[in-house]
Design an enzyme around this catalytic site. Structure first.
Site, mmCIF file in Angstrom:
data_model
loop_
_atom_site.group_PDB
_atom_site.id
_atom_site.type_symbol
_atom_site.label_atom_id
_atom_site.label_comp_id
_atom_site.label_asym_id
_atom_site.label_seq_id
_atom_site.Cartn_x
_atom_site.Cartn_y
_atom_site.Cartn_z
ATOM 1 N N ASP A 67 0.946 -1.225 0.004
ATOM 2 C CA ASP A 67 -0.025 -0.144 0.050
ATOM 3 C C ASP A 67 0.865 1.327 0.098
ATOM 4 O O ASP A 67 2.081 1.133 0.281
ATOM 5 C CB ASP A 67 -0.888 -0.120 1.088
ATOM 6 C CG ASP A 67 -0.238 -0.478 2.472
ATOM 7 O OD1 ASP A 67 0.981 -0.317 2.454
ATOM 8 O OD2 ASP A 67 -0.952 -0.626 3.607
ATOM 9 N N ASN A 136 -6.990 -2.577 14.983
ATOM 10 C CA ASN A 136 -8.459 -2.766 14.732
ATOM 11 C C ASN A 136 -8.690 -4.101 13.822
ATOM 12 O O ASN A 136 -9.692 -4.385 13.195
ATOM 13 C CB ASN A 136 -9.249 -1.514 14.192
ATOM 14 C CG ASN A 136 -8.688 -1.447 12.676
ATOM 15 O OD1 ASN A 136 -7.480 -1.975 12.352
ATOM 16 N ND2 ASN A 136 -9.131 -0.298 12.088
ATOM 17 N N HIS A 138 -6.965 -4.462 10.769
ATOM 18 C CA HIS A 138 -6.777 -4.420 9.374
ATOM 19 C C HIS A 138 -5.557 -5.024 8.877
ATOM 20 O O HIS A 138 -4.775 -5.389 9.650
ATOM 21 C CB HIS A 138 -6.990 -2.627 9.100
ATOM 22 C CG HIS A 138 -5.768 -1.984 9.627
ATOM 23 N ND1 HIS A 138 -5.793 -0.599 10.055
ATOM 24 C CD2 HIS A 138 -4.306 -2.406 9.559
ATOM 25 C CE1 HIS A 138 -4.544 -0.241 10.165
ATOM 26 N NE2 HIS A 138 -3.836 -1.276 9.933
ATOM 27 N N GLU A 143 -9.709 -1.896 6.052
ATOM 28 C CA GLU A 143 -10.389 -1.607 7.187
ATOM 29 C C GLU A 143 -11.729 -2.341 7.753
ATOM 30 O O GLU A 143 -12.330 -2.721 6.727
ATOM 31 C CB GLU A 143 -10.447 -0.209 7.484
ATOM 32 C CG GLU A 143 -9.415 0.723 7.042
ATOM 33 C CD GLU A 143 -8.567 0.774 8.069
ATOM 34 O OE1 GLU A 143 -8.463 0.178 9.464
ATOM 35 O OE2 GLU A 143 -7.285 1.377 8.121
HETATM 36 P P1 PGA Z 1 2.546 -1.109 12.890
HETATM 37 O O1 PGA Z 1 1.296 -1.091 11.862
HETATM 38 O O2 PGA Z 1 3.453 -2.213 12.652
HETATM 39 O O3 PGA Z 1 3.245 0.034 13.030
HETATM 40 O O4 PGA Z 1 1.931 -1.530 14.333
HETATM 41 C C1 PGA Z 1 0.830 -2.402 11.476
HETATM 42 C C2 PGA Z 1 -0.542 -2.054 10.655
HETATM 43 O O5 PGA Z 1 -1.133 -1.175 10.852
HETATM 44 O O6 PGA Z 1 -0.732 -2.922 9.588
#
Ligand code: PGA
Length: 240
Positions: A67, A136, A138, A143
């Site tokens: 992404d 959450n 995702h 999401e």
């Molecule tokens: P993070 O993000 O590794 O910074 O916790 C993970 C994500 O949101 O996929």
């Protein structure tokens, strides 16, 4: 689904790097699906070490990232292209022209999403896809929602995600509100998936994934539909 619970972040990073390295050794021209975020930073550092030690070779590797913010310039130090250069590509013997991140500077986001989807499909999907998991649930910018999107698309970011990423920008108001992201089908087209989770903040999302059922309220739970998934986490994420 294989589950590996580690004691420390360092161990998570080493174990994850080993899983990726195994794929690279078995297939020197592998397609690596890569992720940004703070979780895989240690894994990238391990891969850089292994490359410098001559244990793994990136010269025939192709990469596809999950992404990118939209819109954002690739030169912006908060862009995921910048992150990948800084954490991995600038330090290993990879051909930069074979590293792919959705183009956050494309004039037409929808057209860029279509192009990227077709490109990933033309490669036959990733040989291994690295994933983090959001608090959450995702994965990439898919999401929790009533419906999830199969293909690469432009999406709005949730308040929770804008909030979680705000620490990287001057203020929450500076965080881009949209992103280009692989869809659920794009991600699930990978031949193997490794998902990494560390810290107690990920416990709820990880538990939902490990429960073994599928719900659009936790996009990561869709990994239960895939037959080659490795979960690498620390005790804090596992136990809460
Ligand atoms: P993070 O993000 O590794 O910074 O916790 C993970 C994500 O949101 O996929």
């Amino acid at each position: 689904m294989e589950l590996i619970v580690c004691k420390t972040y360092e161990e998570v990073s080493q174990v994850s790097a080993k899983v990726v390295a195994e794929v690279m050794k078995a297939k020197p021209n592998a397609v690596l699906g890569l992720a940004t975020g703070s979780t895989p930073e240690g894994m990238y550092a391990e891969l850089v070490k292994m490359n410098k030690a001559g244990e793994i070779d990136f010269s025939d590797i192709t990469t596809v990232n999950l992404d990118e913010y939209y819109p954002i310039s690739p030169e912006n130090d908060q862009s995921y292209r910048y992150f990948m250069n800084k954490n991995l590509f600038d330090h290993v013997n990879i051909d930069k022209s074979r590293t792919n991140v959705p183009n956050g500077a494309a004039p037409d986001g929808e057209a860029e999403a279509k192009r990227y989807e077709a490109f990933v499909r033309s490669l036959g999907g990733a040989d291994i896809q690295v994933l983090g998991i959001g608090r959450n649930g995702h994965i990439a910018f898919n999401e929790p929602d009533e419906e999830l999107v199969p293909e690469t698309h432009v999406t709005g970011l949730t308040e929770d995600t804008i909030d979680a990423n705000a620490r990287f920008f001057a203020s929450a108001a500076d965080v881009p509100t949209k992103a280009l992201t692989m869809g659920m089908g794009t991600i699930l087209s990978a031949k193997k998936i490794i998902i990494i989770a560390t810290g107690a903040g990920k416990h709820a999302a990880l538990s939902q994934l490990l429960k073994g059922t599928v719900t659009t309220k936790c996009p990561a739970s869709f990994l239960n539909l895939h037959n080659n998934v490795v979960v690498v986490c620390d005790e804090a994420a596992y136990n809460g």
